[in-house]
Design a protein around this motif. Structure first.
Motif, PDB file in Angstrom:
ATOM      1  N   THR A  93     -19.582  35.473   6.038  1.00 12.20           N
ATOM      2  CA  THR A  93     -18.465  34.720   6.603  1.00 12.20           C
ATOM      3  C   THR A  93     -18.305  33.417   5.841  1.00 12.20           C
ATOM      4  OG1 THR A  93     -18.831  35.655   8.810  1.00 12.20           O
ATOM      5  CG2 THR A  93     -17.554  33.616   8.680  1.00 12.20           C
ATOM      6  N   TYR A  94     -17.056  33.038   5.562  1.00 18.69           N
ATOM      7  CA  TYR A  94     -16.787  31.770   4.888  1.00 18.69           C
ATOM      8  C   TYR A  94     -15.405  31.287   5.292  1.00 18.69           C
ATOM      9  CZ  TYR A  94     -13.839  34.469   1.690  1.00 18.69           C
ATOM     10  OH  TYR A  94     -12.861  35.285   1.167  1.00 18.69           O
ATOM     11  N   ARG A  95     -15.140  30.012   5.040  1.00 22.67           N
ATOM     12  CA  ARG A  95     -13.814  29.451   5.292  1.00 22.67           C
ATOM     13  C   ARG A  95     -12.985  29.510   4.014  1.00 22.67           C
ATOM     14  NH1 ARG A  95     -12.789  26.980   9.963  1.00 22.67           N
ATOM     15  NH2 ARG A  95     -14.535  26.515  11.361  1.00 22.67           N
ATOM     16  N   ARG A  96     -11.731  29.808   4.174  1.00 25.13           N
ATOM     17  CA  ARG A  96     -10.847  29.924   3.006  1.00 25.13           C
ATOM     18  C   ARG A  96     -10.796  28.628   2.206  1.00 25.13           C
ATOM     19  NH1 ARG A  96      -7.457  34.361   2.973  1.00 25.13           N
ATOM     20  NH2 ARG A  96      -7.533  35.644   4.849  1.00 25.13           N
ATOM     21  N   ASN A  97     -10.902  27.497   2.871  1.00 28.24           N
ATOM     22  CA  ASN A  97     -10.821  26.221   2.162  1.00 28.24           C
ATOM     23  C   ASN A  97     -12.188  25.722   1.695  1.00 28.24           C
ATOM     24  OD1 ASN A  97     -11.898  25.591   4.627  1.00 28.24           O
ATOM     25  ND2 ASN A  97     -10.448  23.951   5.113  1.00 28.24           N
ATOM     26  N   VAL A 102     -21.301  29.735   2.705  1.00 29.20           N
ATOM     27  CA  VAL A 102     -21.188  31.007   3.415  1.00 29.20           C
ATOM     28  C   VAL A 102     -22.300  31.151   4.452  1.00 29.20           C
ATOM     29  CG1 VAL A 102     -20.162  32.073   1.362  1.00 29.20           C
ATOM     30  CG2 VAL A 102     -22.620  32.339   1.789  1.00 29.20           C
ATOM     31  N   ASP A 103     -22.058  32.070   5.370  1.00 29.93           N
ATOM     32  CA  ASP A 103     -23.034  32.425   6.401  1.00 29.93           C
ATOM     33  C   ASP A 103     -23.181  33.940   6.338  1.00 29.93           C
ATOM     34  OD1 ASP A 103     -24.601  32.771   8.616  1.00 29.93           O
ATOM     35  OD2 ASP A 103     -23.126  32.047  10.059  1.00 29.93           O
ATOM     36  N   HIS A 118     -20.165  21.454  -7.540  1.00 27.38           N
ATOM     37  CA  HIS A 118     -19.998  22.067  -6.220  1.00 27.38           C
ATOM     38  C   HIS A 118     -21.092  23.108  -5.990  1.00 27.38           C
ATOM     39  CE1 HIS A 118     -15.897  20.731  -7.426  1.00 27.38           C
ATOM     40  NE2 HIS A 118     -15.905  20.239  -6.201  1.00 27.38           N
ATOM     41  N   PRO A 119     -22.277  22.671  -5.608  1.00 26.87           N
ATOM     42  CA  PRO A 119     -23.374  23.615  -5.361  1.00 26.87           C
ATOM     43  C   PRO A 119     -22.994  24.630  -4.287  1.00 26.87           C
ATOM     44  CG  PRO A 119     -24.191  21.366  -5.445  1.00 26.87           C
ATOM     45  CD  PRO A 119     -22.693  21.271  -5.427  1.00 26.87           C
ATOM     46  N   PHE A 120     -23.526  25.824  -4.438  1.00 27.24           N
ATOM     47  CA  PHE A 120     -23.285  26.904  -3.481  1.00 27.24           C
ATOM     48  C   PHE A 120     -24.290  26.791  -2.335  1.00 27.24           C
ATOM     49  CE2 PHE A 120     -23.205  31.189  -1.805  1.00 27.24           C
ATOM     50  CZ  PHE A 120     -21.903  31.611  -2.020  1.00 27.24           C
ATOM     51  N   SER A 121     -23.838  27.001  -1.102  1.00 29.89           N
ATOM     52  CA  SER A 121     -24.713  26.886   0.058  1.00 29.89           C
ATOM     53  C   SER A 121     -24.638  28.147   0.910  1.00 29.89           C
ATOM     54  CB  SER A 121     -24.324  25.678   0.925  1.00 29.89           C
ATOM     55  OG  SER A 121     -24.456  24.475   0.208  1.00 29.89           O
ATOM     56  N   ILE A 122     -25.796  28.556   1.403  1.00 32.87           N
ATOM     57  CA  ILE A 122     -25.886  29.638   2.374  1.00 32.87           C
ATOM     58  C   ILE A 122     -26.480  29.001   3.626  1.00 32.87           C
ATOM     59  CG2 ILE A 122     -26.813  31.936   2.864  1.00 32.87           C
ATOM     60  CD1 ILE A 122     -27.327  32.070  -0.270  1.00 32.87           C
ATOM     61  N   VAL A 123     -25.728  28.990   4.707  1.00 29.79           N
ATOM     62  CA  VAL A 123     -26.141  28.240   5.879  1.00 29.79           C
ATOM     63  C   VAL A 123     -26.179  29.128   7.114  1.00 29.79           C
ATOM     64  CG1 VAL A 123     -25.213  26.082   4.961  1.00 29.79           C
ATOM     65  CG2 VAL A 123     -23.782  27.534   6.405  1.00 29.79           C
ATOM     66  N   ASP A 124     -26.946  28.665   8.059  1.00 31.50           N
ATOM     67  CA  ASP A 124     -27.103  29.345   9.340  1.00 31.50           C
ATOM     68  C   ASP A 124     -27.507  28.275  10.338  1.00 31.50           C
ATOM     69  OD1 ASP A 124     -29.314  30.878  11.234  1.00 31.50           O
ATOM     70  OD2 ASP A 124     -27.622  32.172  10.748  1.00 31.50           O
TER      71      ASP A 124
END
Length: 260
Positions: A93-97, A102-103, A118-124
């Motif tokens: 899941t991610y936001r378009r903007n 992502v989750d 712009h580092p990439f993040s995977i969050v929960d």
């Protein structure tokens, strides 16, 4: 709603375009297919339904969330140049903007596009993983989250101690269990991600571990004579028979399926 009514409404909605669709024309086509003649009251009701559906859809899609789900087979998607392979029934899941945050739910393999700004993040709700450009696997269950890095490096932290992450370099893994405030290093075979990479990698690997990885990937039971031999090499995963032929010729072994 009857099945035919749903199909007719879908036809009208699928032809909707802001400032482009002639709703009366689309409706006339649908009614003609159904053998009906339009009347003013019916047209007004359909026009209102179309407008409301479009407004509701726009509210959900912009800038809203996007969720992509794999079926019973792995699914590879591209989000802002980052390739994500979802294991069966996993989702992202991610936001378009904000596509670089992502989750996930389940297991996923990431081949992340490099972007130092712009580092990439995977969050929960339990953890955060940050990197710049890396290949890694995240395997999330209800009881723990395991991260394995194949290339590059990442910072892996619990939300409770986000300011003190664990740095993971290529070839290393860590696990964060429920109730823990910090990920702990753990052992993980690099071939745990072979389901996504379709490559098997061995680097002076003991024969017992080679056999274990092959059994894990191909879901077979192998017989072999234990020894202190080790294997170094990379293999495609298309054919177990070919992989075993090469290993047996190289190491002078006799690894074979048990037939059970």
């Amino acid at each position: 709603m009857k099945r035919n009514d749903r199909k007719e409404r879908y036809y009208v909605l699928s032809y909707y375009r802001p400032k482009a669709l002639n709703t009366q024309k689309a409706l006339s086509i649908v009614l003609a297919r159904a053998g009906m003649k339009p009347n003013r009251r019916f047209r007004m009701r359909w026009a209102a339904a179309i407008i409301l559906a479009f407004i509701a859809g726009a509210a959900m899609l912009w800038p809203g969330k996007v969720t992509l789900v794999a079926g019973n087979q792995p699914r590879t998607i591209n989000i802002d140049g980052t390739h994500i392979t979802l294991a069966p029934y996993a989702s992202v899941t991610y936001r378009r903007n904000d596509p670089r945050k992502v989750d996930i739910n389940g297991r996923a393999f990431f081949d992340i596009r490099h972007d130092a700004r712009h580092p990439f993040s995977i969050v929960d709700k339990r953890y955060v993983i940050r990197d710049i450009g890396t290949r890694l696997q995240v395997d999330e269950t209800s009881g723990r989250t395991k991260v394995m890095v194949l290339q590059g490096c990442v910072d892996f932290a619990s939300k409770a101690e986000a300011s003190a992450p664990l740095r993971l370099n290529a070839g290393h893994a860590a696990v964060l269990t429920v109730g823990s405030n910090r990920p702990e290093p753990c052992n993980e075979s690099p071939n745990a991600a072979a389901w996504a990479t379709h490559q098997l990698h061995f680097d002076n690997t003991p024969l017992a571990e080679v056999v274990s990885d092959l059994e894990m990937y191909y879901h077979v039971k192998l017989r072999y004579q234990p020894s202190d031999k080790r294997l170094t090499g990379d293999f495609g995963t298309d054919s177990l028979r070919q992989v075993l032929e090469i290993i047996n010729l190289t190491l002078h072994t006799d690894i074979a399926p048990t037939g059970k």
